[in-house]
Design an enzyme around this catalytic site. Sequence first.
Site, PDB file in Angstrom:
ATOM      1  N   CYS B 430       1.086  -1.322  -0.117  1.00 13.27           N
ATOM      2  CA  CYS B 430      -0.189  -0.213  -0.190  1.00 13.27           C
ATOM      3  C   CYS B 430       0.698   1.279  -0.062  1.00 13.27           C
ATOM      4  O   CYS B 430       0.762   2.174  -0.930  1.00 13.27           O
ATOM      5  CB  CYS B 430      -0.939  -0.040   1.314  1.00 13.27           C
ATOM      6  SG  CYS B 430      -2.148  -1.310   1.281  1.00 13.27           S
ATOM      7  N   GLU B 432       4.195   1.181   2.004  1.00 14.06           N
ATOM      8  CA  GLU B 432       5.446   0.774   2.636  1.00 14.06           C
ATOM      9  C   GLU B 432       6.685   1.190   2.110  1.00 14.06           C
ATOM     10  O   GLU B 432       7.043   1.009   0.891  1.00 14.06           O
ATOM     11  CB  GLU B 432       5.489  -0.655   3.156  1.00 14.06           C
ATOM     12  CG  GLU B 432       4.329  -1.106   3.843  1.00 14.06           C
ATOM     13  CD  GLU B 432       2.834  -1.421   2.795  1.00 14.06           C
ATOM     14  OE1 GLU B 432       2.171  -0.455   2.731  1.00 14.06           O
ATOM     15  OE2 GLU B 432       2.833  -2.736   2.542  1.00 14.06           O
TER      16      GLU B 432
END
Lengths: 200, 786
Positions: B430, B432
């Site tokens: 997502c 990171e």
Amino acid sequence: MIGRMVTAGEVMEEIEKDRVFYEESGGGVTFSGGEPLMQPGFLHALLSKCKERKIHTALDTSGYVSWETLSRISANVDLFLYDIKHTDDRRHMELTGVSNRQIFHNLKNLAGAGKKIWIRVPVMPGLNDDQENMLKIADLMHALNLKDIFLLPYHRIATDKYGRLGRVYLLSDLQTPSDEYMHGTVERLSAYGLNVKIGG
Amino acid sequence: MNERVAKLREQSVTAIPHISMERAQLVTEAYQRYAGKVSIPVLRALTFKHVMENKKICIHEGELIVGERGPGPQATPTYPELCCHTMEDLQIMNDREKISFKVKEEAKKIHKEKIIPFWKGKSMRDLIFEQMTAQWKDCYEAGIFTEFMEQRAPGHTVADDKIYKKGFLDFKRDIEKSLEAIDYANDREAYKKQEELKAMLICCDAIIRFAERHGEKALELAKEEKNPERKKELEEIAQICRYVPANPPRNFREALQMYWFVHLGVIIELNTWDSFCPGRLDQHLYPFYEKEMAEGTLNREKAKELLECFWIKFNNQPAPPKVGITLEESGTYTDFCNINIGGVKPDGSDGVNEVSYLLLEVIREMRILQPSTNIQVSKKNPDQFVIKAAEVIREGMGFPSVFNADAVIQELLRQGKSLVDARCGGTSGCVEVGAFGKEAYILTGYFNLVKILEITLHNGIDPRTGKKIGIETGEPTEFKSFDELMDAYRKQLHHFVEIKIKGNQMIESLYAEYMPAPFMSIVIDDCITHGKDYNAGGARYNSRYIQGVGIGSIADCLSSIRYHVFDKKNLTMEKLLKILKADFKGYEKERQLFLNKTPKYGNDDDYADEMMLQVFHAFHHAVDGKPSVTGGTYRIEMLPTTCHVYFGSVTGAMPDGRKAGAPLSEGISPVQGADRHGPTAVIKSASKMDHLRTGGTLLNQKFPPHVVDGEEGLAKMKDLIRAYFKLDGHHIQFNIIDGNTLRDAQKNPEKYKTLIVRVAGYSDYFNNLNKGLQDEIIARTEHKSF
């Protein structure tokens, strides 16, 4: 009364919150209403403070005030959003209840002083949308060396608010202008060398 | 897209996700043959080899890039060595309304007769749950946290450019060098290193053989092929598959095929979170593109066609099915491969190039679920790039998402990465951050920041079950100040973080011992040099993450208590607890008070934002810097995937006005409906969080198409992004709402409290407009008239 009393300082605090966005976008504060020039002292204080802090200012006004009042604040206004409803004084009187002479007098003075002005015209079918009026507006803009005009097509959104306030909406028969008409007007005015936008 | 791509795309989007037992069978066979006879790394390598040498080879009609994980598009394998599904699981997968996977009778039979008998009790999932303490299990079942590794392998990493410079024959040489360097006399780890390196060698051969089999199949098909053009294409495919991945790619097309074989290798070896990812694809492809464009061996159209064929390959691989809590925390088909576009070069200069723009065009044309994509926006990148991306975002698919490349670099530097490694990194999954090609940045699970408050308010007890899963921090009715409550909250938070980390350490040890990933370890530095597996701390950098969920909600909850109970004294703590216990039944007036007359996060209001900061610092303090057993370091991230819904379902009514079971806030966004001062205020609130101390934060913004219409609309999006990033915001993504959404909003207004639409020269909340006006706006949205 709906709303609350605030000081200029409180308003500036609120304005400062979005500084990072003004700086990125070149945007700033738009003073609108109602008619902001009905509170000239307050407006003057806010405009001065904004300019002190290098924040861009825009004023959305009908221009229906004395030149004295307008001139007092105009130095601190970077952009005027200036309404024109009708060029014919008698018709203007019929539609709005006031003469347009002061409005145009102010406009000429502002233009003469080199202020940046965007003309805004609410387009009311059957009331001010005749071609003569439109062309006269174009002529006037030419004479004053103004280029930007925003046509605001009549909409019936206020019917909702009137309903909620329990009031009678007097223009219940008035319809919104057709797409065709709007685009036709845009074309005609563009042919005059103006930058025409719908809405805004 | 051209006809070829259109056909392949159609095949991809119409294929029905279904289960294939092929992998499970092959893995079981390999274990039956080798388990107990060889070391575990070698066992895993031989298993990988067995699968690669025997799985069905797929080359579809018209394909230019070849290879599937399963026997066909959307054919999804299982990983019984990680998680052996029950027969019931299979039925649920088949029948469920959302994220279903069809399971044919034949597959069921194989699973029942061959897979379950071998794997029941033996999978990593079984080992993990066996080792978890009763205390951990209580917390897990209560919904305090989730466990990422209970059905899937750690993984969660991204490729760098090494596979474009080296082939697997080169990697073999590196591995052999490492083997030769082992000091058998003095190195205590000599045996372990030897076995891991041996395993890697086996994997190198396996992937080369896998590609060769594709070459053989392509030649077979070429012999039968009547169409002369296709015949030539198949012969080209055969040549390519016999060249890469043994050798480094020589051109654009070989580069894509090289990556794809490696990708398949990683996701066939194990069911890794977030599959795998090419990372900074435009940076890696550009040298090939530049060279071939100059030579005339590639043109833009051909490059685009190849990229679009590449794109479809990702879309053919849905995330393998999840069940139970893992399904709820990540309820989607997407396997989160997230391709980075833009950013800076290793020397720090602007990395945007022609391939960057080409990729944006591909995203726009393809309009498919996978792969995910993002742009990395640095102050060094031109506005034009951001605006071009905004055009794509505006189409409404939600991609690409937008990252602050400069913040990402700072986050990586803070964690101790070198400047070059940081610049070559980016974001994946997502949101990171990672040092691509050199880092194991493993996510361990989501953490329910809101439920911690519920436990605090019940002095350590979970009111949902009556179980005491927390510690005693005092009866809330006896707290004399808000600070006492906050102290109690912090203590509970530490208590639960400690339980989570203890569990994690055990799981990390189990993976290091029993489930290495020798194939993937080959392409992540410095596993070969260290002779150590990715899952055992072999990478240059090792990070472990816990993802905080619901910070918007918890900020509002604490704000409400502080404001109403302690500051304004509108009600006592006792009364508040009574109201929450009743789930607001009979207390609608109070609920409206909490909802509407309370400072809330997302409005650039320091009162509420201060609450957000207190929780953020507490979470950060509890997690950041703690060591992991294989040498990693713990960090925090703020993202939910779909876990805010699950966590909400196990959390009772809360002082922010949220009813029991309702979803929590998502990402770092304000609670749905809490932001009443527009997007600039949301951004100001979100910016108060210290993003640079995290490994990623997630912010969602919804807009109707009109707000972003025309040239001005694009400029506005760009300015909003730049302003947020100036404030060190990490990430933002835009959801542009269409007519269907507006219609849904008409029917279900409570779901769309903050939906703002452009009315005339102003915007207003859609819910505030009468139906006639809403209809008018819907019509306007559809026909794009003024």
